[in-house]
Design a protein around this motif. Structure first.
Motif, PDB file in Angstrom:
ATOM      1  N   ASP A   3       2.190  -5.748 -14.101  1.00 44.02           N
ATOM      2  CA  ASP A   3       2.468  -4.857 -13.470  1.00 44.02           C
ATOM      3  C   ASP A   3       1.390  -3.826 -13.220  1.00 44.02           C
ATOM      4  O   ASP A   3       1.659  -2.449 -13.348  1.00 44.02           O
ATOM      5  CB  ASP A   3       3.763  -4.176 -13.975  1.00 44.02           C
ATOM      6  N   MET A   4       0.067  -4.260 -12.984  1.00 48.85           N
ATOM      7  CA  MET A   4      -0.865  -3.543 -12.590  1.00 48.85           C
ATOM      8  C   MET A   4      -0.841  -2.833 -11.150  1.00 48.85           C
ATOM      9  O   MET A   4      -1.652  -2.158 -10.624  1.00 48.85           O
ATOM     10  CB  MET A   4      -2.133  -3.849 -13.239  1.00 48.85           C
ATOM     11  N   CYS A   5      -0.246  -3.846 -10.526  1.00 50.42           N
ATOM     12  CA  CYS A   5      -0.121  -3.567  -8.872  1.00 50.42           C
ATOM     13  C   CYS A   5       1.311  -3.381  -8.518  1.00 50.42           C
ATOM     14  O   CYS A   5       1.783  -4.195  -8.206  1.00 50.42           O
ATOM     15  CB  CYS A   5      -0.907  -4.575  -8.278  1.00 50.42           C
ATOM     16  N   ARG A   6       1.550  -2.130  -8.233  1.00 47.23           N
ATOM     17  CA  ARG A   6       2.942  -1.993  -7.486  1.00 47.23           C
ATOM     18  C   ARG A   6       2.620  -1.198  -6.270  1.00 47.23           C
ATOM     19  O   ARG A   6       1.670  -0.546  -5.960  1.00 47.23           O
ATOM     20  CB  ARG A   6       3.848  -0.761  -8.311  1.00 47.23           C
ATOM     21  N   GLY A   7       3.280  -1.780  -5.198  1.00 45.93           N
ATOM     22  CA  GLY A   7       3.156  -1.331  -3.769  1.00 45.93           C
ATOM     23  C   GLY A   7       2.039  -2.275  -3.063  1.00 45.93           C
ATOM     24  O   GLY A   7       2.000  -3.470  -3.379  1.00 45.93           O
ATOM     25  N   ASN A   8       1.707  -1.763  -2.093  1.00 44.25           N
ATOM     26  CA  ASN A   8       1.039  -2.862  -0.736  1.00 44.25           C
ATOM     27  C   ASN A   8      -0.418  -2.961  -1.281  1.00 44.25           C
ATOM     28  O   ASN A   8      -0.928  -3.620  -0.763  1.00 44.25           O
ATOM     29  CB  ASN A   8       1.147  -2.191   0.451  1.00 44.25           C
ATOM     30  N   ASP A   9      -1.113  -2.221  -1.987  1.00 47.75           N
ATOM     31  CA  ASP A   9      -2.402  -2.130  -2.325  1.00 47.75           C
ATOM     32  C   ASP A   9      -3.005  -3.160  -3.282  1.00 47.75           C
ATOM     33  O   ASP A   9      -3.207  -2.974  -4.459  1.00 47.75           O
ATOM     34  CB  ASP A   9      -3.079  -0.798  -2.844  1.00 47.75           C
ATOM     35  N   ILE A  10      -3.138  -4.353  -2.732  1.00 49.44           N
ATOM     36  CA  ILE A  10      -3.489  -5.536  -3.576  1.00 49.44           C
ATOM     37  C   ILE A  10      -4.832  -5.992  -3.222  1.00 49.44           C
ATOM     38  O   ILE A  10      -5.296  -6.854  -3.712  1.00 49.44           O
ATOM     39  CB  ILE A  10      -2.587  -6.772  -3.350  1.00 49.44           C
ATOM     40  N   GLU A  11      -5.805  -5.239  -2.654  1.00 48.13           N
ATOM     41  CA  GLU A  11      -7.118  -5.433  -2.276  1.00 48.13           C
ATOM     42  C   GLU A  11      -7.853  -5.780  -3.554  1.00 48.13           C
ATOM     43  O   GLU A  11      -8.755  -6.621  -3.386  1.00 48.13           O
ATOM     44  CB  GLU A  11      -7.689  -4.256  -1.574  1.00 48.13           C
ATOM     45  N   PRO A  12      -7.651  -4.928  -4.542  1.00 42.31           N
ATOM     46  CA  PRO A  12      -8.603  -5.432  -5.584  1.00 42.31           C
ATOM     47  C   PRO A  12      -8.274  -6.570  -6.348  1.00 42.31           C
ATOM     48  O   PRO A  12      -9.187  -7.072  -7.030  1.00 42.31           O
ATOM     49  CB  PRO A  12      -8.262  -4.016  -6.865  1.00 42.31           C
ATOM     50  N   PHE A  13      -7.026  -7.330  -5.767  1.00 45.10           N
ATOM     51  CA  PHE A  13      -6.965  -8.473  -6.575  1.00 45.10           C
ATOM     52  C   PHE A  13      -7.125  -9.577  -5.440  1.00 45.10           C
ATOM     53  O   PHE A  13      -6.574 -10.845  -5.788  1.00 45.10           O
ATOM     54  CB  PHE A  13      -5.454  -8.676  -7.027  1.00 45.10           C
ATOM     55  N   ARG A  14      -7.899  -9.341  -4.466  1.00 42.36           N
ATOM     56  CA  ARG A  14      -8.090 -10.486  -3.356  1.00 42.36           C
ATOM     57  C   ARG A  14      -8.879 -11.700  -3.829  1.00 42.36           C
ATOM     58  O   ARG A  14      -8.426 -12.804  -3.722  1.00 42.36           O
ATOM     59  CB  ARG A  14      -8.732  -9.879  -2.219  1.00 42.36           C
ATOM     60  N   PRO A  15      -9.817 -11.391  -4.735  1.00 41.78           N
ATOM     61  CA  PRO A  15     -10.497 -12.781  -5.184  1.00 41.78           C
ATOM     62  C   PRO A  15      -9.438 -13.771  -6.171  1.00 41.78           C
ATOM     63  O   PRO A  15      -9.739 -14.677  -5.982  1.00 41.78           O
ATOM     64  CB  PRO A  15     -11.688 -11.895  -6.206  1.00 41.78           C
TER      65      PRO A  15
END
Length: 165
Positions: free
Chosen positions: A130-142
């Motif tokens: 749960d490090m990414c809640r919401g719409n900002d998944i840019e850091p996880f694109r790779p």
């Protein structure tokens, strides 16, 4: 003279308004508190359901048994849908890739190797943190790009040899 019909304002009193105005009715702050409690209870229920789907899915993928792909498909679909509802978009995306792969195994008879299944299990465990809640998944694109590449390679095995060229 204009052909436009003139309107008139009509006051509508709903049941909620009548109940709120009567003696002993609920006031605004009481209604807000009750709705907050209800939303918190629903969120907790959704989180419990996510855990109930993701734990057996990760276990299956870590100890990959192709004969249980149908169960895995159901767990992946539940995880994907519930995580989307809870706003856990990274988990939603990872579960979607796992579902696509398991669906290809189940429907098309595609072979998924043990090491490939473990990649999905590891990605689900990571997304579950749960490090990414919401719409900002840019850091996880790779991560998502690599999962898409793996999913595409596994799904491509269903194509006849001539079509793959």
């Amino acid at each position: 003279m204009s052909d436009a019909v003139t309107g008139r304002l009509v006051t509508v009193s709903t049941k909620f308004q009548r109940e709120a105005l009567r003696p002993g009715g609920i006031n605004r702050s009481g209604a807000n508190a009750a709705s907050d409690r209800s939303v918190k209870a629903m969120k907790a229920d959704v989180e419990t359901q996510i855990e109930a789907a993701i734990v057996p899915l990760v276990t299956l993928l870590q100890d990959w048994v192709p004969a249980q792909a149908a169960k895995g498909c159901g767990w992946a679909a539940s995880t994907r849908d519930l995580a989307g509802l809870a706003g856990r978009h990274l988990l939603t995306e990872v579960a979607m890739h796992a579902f696509d792969c398991l669906d290809a195994v189940m429907i098309d008879g595609v072979d998924m190797r043990q090491d490939e299944a473990k990649v999905y299990a590891d990605a689900l465990v990571f997304a579950q943190q749960d490090m990414c809640r919401g719409n900002d998944i840019e850091p996880f694109r790779p991560l998502l790009k690599n999962l898409k590449t793996l999913t595409d390679r596994i799904v491509a095995r269903a194509m006849p040899a001539e079509a793959a060229r």
